[in-house]
Design a protein around this motif. Structure first.
Motif, PDB file in Angstrom:
ATOM      1  N   THR A 232     -20.774  40.864  12.484  1.00  0.00           N
ATOM      2  CA  THR A 232     -20.242  40.480  11.174  1.00  0.00           C
ATOM      3  C   THR A 232     -19.343  39.247  11.294  1.00  0.00           C
ATOM      4  O   THR A 232     -19.395  38.349  10.449  1.00  0.00           O
ATOM      5  CB  THR A 232     -19.442  41.641  10.553  1.00  0.00           C
ATOM      6  OG1 THR A 232     -18.368  41.998  11.425  1.00  0.00           O
ATOM      7  CG2 THR A 232     -20.338  42.846  10.334  1.00  0.00           C
ATOM      8  N   GLY A 233     -18.534  39.204  12.340  1.00  0.00           N
ATOM      9  CA  GLY A 233     -17.669  38.044  12.521  1.00  0.00           C
ATOM     10  C   GLY A 233     -18.416  36.817  13.012  1.00  0.00           C
ATOM     11  O   GLY A 233     -18.173  35.702  12.544  1.00  0.00           O
TER      12      GLY A 233
ATOM     13  N   THR B  11     -28.286  32.942  11.505  1.00  0.00           N
ATOM     14  CA  THR B  11     -27.739  33.543  10.286  1.00  0.00           C
ATOM     15  C   THR B  11     -28.109  35.016  10.216  1.00  0.00           C
ATOM     16  O   THR B  11     -29.043  35.472  10.892  1.00  0.00           O
ATOM     17  CB  THR B  11     -28.285  32.845   9.027  1.00  0.00           C
ATOM     18  OG1 THR B  11     -29.702  33.071   8.934  1.00  0.00           O
ATOM     19  CG2 THR B  11     -28.001  31.350   9.064  1.00  0.00           C
TER      20      THR B  11
ATOM     21  N   ASN C 217     -20.508  35.434  10.146  1.00  0.00           N
ATOM     22  CA  ASN C 217     -19.776  35.300   8.879  1.00  0.00           C
ATOM     23  C   ASN C 217     -20.494  36.020   7.740  1.00  0.00           C
ATOM     24  O   ASN C 217     -20.710  35.465   6.650  1.00  0.00           O
ATOM     25  CB  ASN C 217     -19.577  33.823   8.525  1.00  0.00           C
ATOM     26  CG  ASN C 217     -18.699  33.102   9.530  1.00  0.00           C
ATOM     27  OD1 ASN C 217     -17.663  33.622   9.945  1.00  0.00           O
ATOM     28  ND2 ASN C 217     -19.123  31.912   9.953  1.00  0.00           N
ATOM     29  N   ALA C 218     -20.862  37.248   7.997  1.00  0.00           N
ATOM     30  CA  ALA C 218     -21.601  38.032   7.005  1.00  0.00           C
ATOM     31  C   ALA C 218     -20.850  39.330   6.735  1.00  0.00           C
ATOM     32  O   ALA C 218     -20.197  39.876   7.636  1.00  0.00           O
ATOM     33  CB  ALA C 218     -23.007  38.349   7.505  1.00  0.00           C
TER      34      ALA C 218
END
Length: 436
Positions: free
Chosen positions: A60-61, A120, A64-65
């Protein structure tokens, strides 16, 4: 010097081709090696799912999600495993087992490598879906190969042996993932999975012979595959075993989804205690599976052993519901853990015997049958999983309700569709007619 020809099952003797037993005979002789290969194929999907779990917060870090988006990487992989079996199963009935399996393994390796490089979250989700689709080849074809090689009690024994190998994967996968994260980041998990996939692909290519001879293959395309599956679904007994196994798996999946929350948040156990209990429950499942294969199969009918397993799941899930709903007052972690251990262990009777009984009815379409068995289990499990948290974070009642509902429905399908007493009556009549 004799050499097995992978596709035809013939052998060469001093350069001359002669008729011989199919590749089934040679593959059966390899014994332990085939068991390890098929065990590796069935263990790869849980490794792909569970080895990645400790890395979720880091992903997640890094990408950036939000957490909800990263959770979709698990959902995508699970959905791919469910749907991929519907595609690969019929393919293996048409082209044989080796070709679709090797294609699936190659695609799995490529998709996993791209996951390691994903820039991504959206890319990671897409290739996790492809990873699941390709990884499904190992699940469905491993079961089909067992059906090609074995029948009756031998098949049930082999499924129990596979459970010993594949059952270890969910236990060690998070531990391996945690150790990988000590020396590298989350991408390293996918690099390790890529290496595992390459090694398993090479082992399959080198040691797993074709087990479906050309004369037993199906011609036709998608239409023929759909007709085959329709025929399987209209077989009352096959559908009964399929639903029984799927619902039993859903009770197991409810445990897997809810147990971290139930054990740690509601009953206050530490992560280390939870890991210990999870490991013990998995050992119970594997141990009962071995008791089924080594002691019960051949001495007790598969339906009777299956009935014992379903009955035990029903009783243990009812006990869990009574305990979690306060009927016995406040109960601690030990009684809950005991109930979960009994429920999990009983899966060692339910799962291998439903697979064996269903596949014994489908020697003509083992790949399609295996696909339906696997897809049903994954889909029913996926439906049951979110229901365990429907009443919030402060009660374990939904988990027990889902497990009891699944157990009741599984037993109803077994009795209503499989009708095991009819099989027993027919067997006894055959023995009486032959004087046995």
């Amino acid at each position: 010097m004799e050499r097995l020809m992978p596709e035809s099952g013939q052998k060469t003797t001093q350069g001359h081709i002669t008729e011989s037993a199919p590749a089934v005979t040679a593959t059966r002789r390899t014994g332990l090696l085939v068991t390890l290969v098929l065990g590796g194929l069935t263990a790869l999907p849980p490794l792909s799912m569970d080895m990645y779990l400790p890395a979720l917060p880091e992903v997640t870090g890094a990408l950036n999600a939000p957490a909800a988006t990263v959770q979709l990487t698990l959902t995508a992989c699970l959905a791919g495993m469910a749907l991929g079996q519907l595609v690969v199963g019929p393919m293996s009935d048409k082209w044989g087992r080796r070709r679709p399996l090797l294609i699936g393994m190659i695609v799995y390796v490529l998709a996993t490598a791209v996951c390691a490089l994903a820039p991504t979250a959206e890319t990671l989700i897409g290739f996790r879906l492809l990873q699941g689709l390709a990884g499904a080849a190992g699940i469905v074809i491993a079961r089909a190969v067992v059906r090609d090689l074995y029948d009756g009690v031998e098949m049930a024994r082999f499924f129990s042996t596979l459970m010993l190998i594949s059952g270890v994967a969910p236990i060690i996968a998070p531990l391996i993932g945690g150790q990988i994260l000590r020396i590298t980041d989350w991408r390293g998990v996918f690099y390790v999975l890529t290496v595992i996939g390459i090694l398993l692909t090479l082992v399959v290519w080198r040691f797993l012979a074709e087990t479906l001879p050309p004369e037993r293959r199906h011609e036709g395309g998608v239409g023929q595959a759909l007709r085959t599956m329709k025929g399987l679904l209209t077989d009352r007994v096959f559908a009964g075993y399929m639903l029984t196994g799927g619902l039993a798996f859903a009770a197991l999946f409810a445990y897997i989804s809810a147990s971290p929350f139930v054990v740690q948040e509601i009953y206050g156990a530490s992560p280390q205690t939870f890991s210990l209990l999870f490991g013990l429950n998995s050992i119970g499942l594997v141990a009962v599976g071995q008791i089924n294969g080594k002691l019960l199969v051949g001495r007790v009918s598969l339906d009777k052993a299956l009935g014992w397993g379903l009955g035990t799941i029903l009783v243990s899930s009812l006990a869990l519901l009574l305990m979690t709903s306060g009927v016995f007052g406040e109960v601690g972690l030990v009684p809950i853990a005991a109930g979960l251990f009994v429920l999990m262990s009983a899966m060692g009777l339910a799962m291998p015997n439903t697979n064996a009984q269903a596949l014994m009815r489908t020697p003509h379409a083992a790949g399609s049958a295996s696909a339906l068995l696997g897809t049903t289990s994954f889909l029913v499990g996926a439906v049951a999983s979110p229901l365990v948290g429907i009443a919030g974070e402060h009660t374990a009642v939904p988990m027990a309700v889902v497990q009891l509902t699944c157990a009741v429905l599984a037993l109803a399908c077994f009795l209503g569709l499989c009708r095991p007493w009819q099989t027993t009556r027919a067997t006894n009549a055959a023995k009486a007619a032959t004087g046995i």
